[in-house]
Scaffold this active site. Structure first.
Site, mmCIF file in Angstrom:
data_model
loop_
_atom_site.group_PDB
_atom_site.id
_atom_site.type_symbol
_atom_site.label_atom_id
_atom_site.label_comp_id
_atom_site.label_asym_id
_atom_site.label_seq_id
_atom_site.Cartn_x
_atom_site.Cartn_y
_atom_site.Cartn_z
ATOM 1 N N GLY A 1 0.785 -1.224 0.000
ATOM 2 C CA GLY A 1 0.000 0.000 0.000
ATOM 3 C C GLY A 1 0.814 1.269 0.000
ATOM 4 O O GLY A 1 0.261 2.371 0.095
ATOM 5 N N GLU B 1 6.978 -7.386 -7.530
ATOM 6 C CA GLU B 1 6.885 -8.448 -6.519
ATOM 7 C C GLU B 1 6.979 -9.825 -7.175
ATOM 8 O O GLU B 1 6.250 -10.759 -6.823
ATOM 9 C CB GLU B 1 5.578 -8.325 -5.725
ATOM 10 C CG GLU B 1 5.420 -7.025 -4.954
ATOM 11 C CD GLU B 1 6.218 -6.988 -3.652
ATOM 12 O OE1 GLU B 1 7.031 -7.917 -3.418
ATOM 13 O OE2 GLU B 1 6.037 -6.042 -2.872
#
Length: 272
Positions: A40, A163
């Protein structure tokens, strides 16, 4: 120095929440930059803005001196390859070779040229012998290396990995990171790498680490410079790489004699 990516005064909001405000970032051609931050923090959103998948409210994004606009977005994207988190979501072919061929077909590469391009890309990532295998028979690390091969076959100037090792086991993660180191050594200034991660041990392999939180650039420097800022990292929800965190705690070892049992007990508290 040629800039692979140049971001000036970027502003972007989502659901009336400001994610980026007057954000600036330059990435030199041939540099390996790790964008790190907790979930986030805005790092994946930044990648989507660079690719033109999201549109900024204001500010400029240039990729190798080409301004990202509605008119140029497809040409800008042709300079960038993207590898995502879940390897299973990236396969579209019945075999490994078919999957690498898919991207080449999309840019209308002559069919006679494809076999050589496919073999070259798979050889670079150490997956050539698997080219006739079905994707579901591969490990997670092997799938991500095939995803890298699919990107490399298109000869991008920049590869962004979002990621890309997060869902892999330690062995798979290690093979992907070894492959990235090999690419860096083989292509040098011809290939710019941007790895988006919250894994600090992976970030140590980059030339440069940029810490992002709430759309703000918190730290920016070499791994040695950034990872010397333990307090700032902790304040932004991040840990030091394991070896550095261990070294820090070892410096705090009680200044008294401990037998083997006591030393083991004390060491076990470091993992809590």
């Amino acid at each position: 120095m040629v800039k692979a990516i140049k971001i000036d005064n970027l502003k972007y909001s989502y659901d009336e929440r400001s994610l980026f405000s007057d954000f600036n970032l330059d990435i030199d051609a041939g540099q390996w930059v790790a964008l790190v931050g907790h979930n986030g923090s805005g790092k994946s959103t930044l990648a989507k803005l660079i690719l033109g998948l999201l549109v900024a409210e204001q500010g400029d994004i240039d990729v190798f001196d080409e301004r990202l606009t509605v008119e140029t977005v497809h040409h800008v994207r042709s300079k960038i390859g993207m590898v995502f988190q879940n390897p299973d979501n990236q396969f579209v072919g019945a075999t490994v070779a078919d999957d690498v061929a898919f991207g080449l077909e999309n840019i209308q590469v002559e069919s006679s040229e494809m076999p050589q391009k496919i073999d070259n890309a798979l050889t670079i990532v150490g997956m050539q012998e698997f080219k006739n295998r079905e994707p579901h028979t591969l490990s997670g690390g092997q799938k991500q290396r095939v995803a890298l091969a699919s990107v490399l076959a298109l000869q991008p100037k920049i590869i962004i990995l979002d990621e890309a090792t997060a869902m892999l086991d330690p062995d798979g993660r290690a093979t992907v990171m070894e492959t990235l180191q090999k690419l860096k050594k083989q292509f040098g200034k011809e290939l710019t790498l941007v790895t988006i991660t919250h894994d600090m041990d992976e970030a140590t392999l980059a030339d440069r680490v940029v810490v992002i939180n709430d759309g703000q650039k918190i730290l920016d420097g070499t791994p040695a410079e950034v990872f010397s800022q333990r307090k700032a990292l902790h304040e932004n929800g991040l840990e030091l790489p394991f070896a550095n965190e261990l070294a820090f705690h070892l410096n705090e070892k009680p200044n008294k004699y401990m037998d083997e049992r006591e030393l083991i007990q004390w060491l076990s508290t470091l993992n809590k």
